[in-house]
Scaffold this motif. Structure first.
Motif, mmCIF file in Angstrom:
data_model
loop_
_atom_site.group_PDB
_atom_site.id
_atom_site.type_symbol
_atom_site.label_atom_id
_atom_site.label_comp_id
_atom_site.label_asym_id
_atom_site.label_seq_id
_atom_site.Cartn_x
_atom_site.Cartn_y
_atom_site.Cartn_z
ATOM 1 N N THR A 1 0.831 -1.199 0.000
ATOM 2 C CA THR A 1 0.000 0.000 0.000
ATOM 3 C C THR A 1 0.871 1.257 0.000
ATOM 4 O O THR A 1 2.099 1.195 0.181
ATOM 5 N N LYS B 1 0.857 3.425 2.314
ATOM 6 C CA LYS B 1 1.410 3.559 3.671
ATOM 7 C C LYS B 1 2.690 2.741 3.828
ATOM 8 O O LYS B 1 3.647 3.189 4.479
ATOM 9 N N TYR C 1 5.228 -2.048 -5.710
ATOM 10 C CA TYR C 1 3.973 -1.309 -5.542
ATOM 11 C C TYR C 1 3.419 -0.869 -6.890
ATOM 12 O O TYR C 1 4.138 -0.336 -7.737
ATOM 13 N N ASN D 1 -3.435 1.811 -7.722
ATOM 14 C CA ASN D 1 -4.771 1.446 -8.211
ATOM 15 C C ASN D 1 -5.284 2.603 -9.058
ATOM 16 O O ASN D 1 -5.847 3.569 -8.554
#
Length: 341
Positions: free
Chosen positions: A4, A6, A46, A49
């Motif tokens: 994510t 984060k 990563y 989206n």
């Protein structure tokens, strides 16, 4: 579990909002921070989206290139392949995808663009060349939807556009033939409704008028940007009682057709006919003989069109930035243009 924002922020030692700004190419993020965050994204695997991001930001990070005629006909001319290559290169550099929208007629073009615009499937549109009274330009203007024109609009000089000074380019090319001593110079043009065809014809006319040379209607032939148009032009021009000693041809691909049409007429280039063309495609140098051609920077036109549109769709777009860009041209002299006898 998927990585994510984060997770990336924690590893990079920055806030999640900084990672988001890196993803959106925010100008306030330093190059060093952006580089560090992107390296960590790659290391951690990563992938943003994009669908969720587009729903939040109301952007798609996609551009549409509208093809002005059926793709199978369009791609016979390498000019459009090189133009699209430049468009895609700049779009990819800036993190945008490119959609291709074909259309066999103005009506089909409008329908295709309407689907994309009304469905907000793209952020902006690139039109590959300009026509007089273009309904697609009218449609996009009425909806205030971002678009850029490769060419210029005679009706709307304020639209965002990237172009060559085609009048000047043709003027320079014609003057090259005049300087070689030619006084009977013909013109093989493209479709008259296209602005590029009209501009190159205007440059040809200006050069001849300034030199005191005749502009004769029978020495001007219009056609398509296809080899067959060059062959057809030869069958018309070279059988005249008084034929041109030199030709200015609207496009390299058409000029190849001119060369194809000469052997059956028992004529040679440049001994019997000098030839200058436009676009400086690779095939111009590979032709026999190599064709003198005006290099209009096709790849640069494509990159500039993408860059201009992307700048226009950015949240902090500079409304004062110039909307019209001119890419410089230069004449490449090869063996197809020789001195008049």
């Amino acid at each position: 579990m998927p990585v994510t924002i984060k997770d990336v922020a924690r590893e990079a030692g920055v806030s999640p909002s900084t990672v988001s700004r890196v993803l959106s190419n925010h100008p306030r993020i330093s190059a060093a921070t952006a580089r560090k965050v992107r390296e960590i994204m790659q290391e951690m695997g990563y992938h943003p989206n994009l669908m969720a991001k587009s729903l939040v930001s109301r952007t798609t990070r996609s551009l549409c290139v509208v093809l002005p005629k059926p793709a199978e006909e369009l791609f016979l001319n390498l000019f459009f392949m090189e133009l699209i290559r430049g468009i895609v290169a700049q779009a990819a550099h800036d993190g945008y995808d490119v959609l291709i929208s074909p259309g066999a007629s103005a009506t089909e073009e409008i329908e295709a663009v309407a689907r994309l615009v009304n469905g907000r499937r793209v952020d902006g549109v690139i039109l590959l060349y300009s026509r007089r009274d273009d309904p697609v330009v009218e449609f996009l203007r009425e909806r205030d939807f971002p678009f850029v024109l490769v060419g210029r609009s005679p009706q709307y000089p304020d639209v965002r556009s990237v172009d060559t000074d085609n009048v000047r380019a043709a003027y320079d090319a014609a003057n090259h033939l005049i300087a070689l001593g030619h006084t009977r110079i013909g013109f093989v043009g493209g479709p008259p409704e296209l602005v590029v065809s009209a501009d190159r014809l205007e440059g040809y006319r200006r050069a001849l008028a300034e030199a005191g040379l005749p502009v004769r209607g029978e020495w001007i032939v219009e056609g398509e940007f296809l080899q067959d148009s060059g062959v057809r032009a030869m069958s018309l021009l070279m059988r005249l009682d008084e034929r041109p000693s030199a030709l200015l041809v609207v496009d390299d691909f058409v000029a190849l057709g001119v060369l194809r049409g000469l052997p059956e007429l028992n004529l040679r280039v440049p001994q019997d006919l000098s030839l200058v063309s436009f676009n400086n495609l690779a095939l111009a140098e590979l032709a026999n003989p190599p064709i003198s051609s005006v290099d209009i920077g096709i790849y640069e036109l494509g990159r500039a069109a993408s860059g201009s549109l992307i700048a226009a769709v950015q949240p902090a777009a500079d409304e004062q930035a110039p909307k019209r860009q001119i890419v410089p041209h230069r004449l490449i002299v090869r063996q197809s243009s020789g001195r008049a006898d």
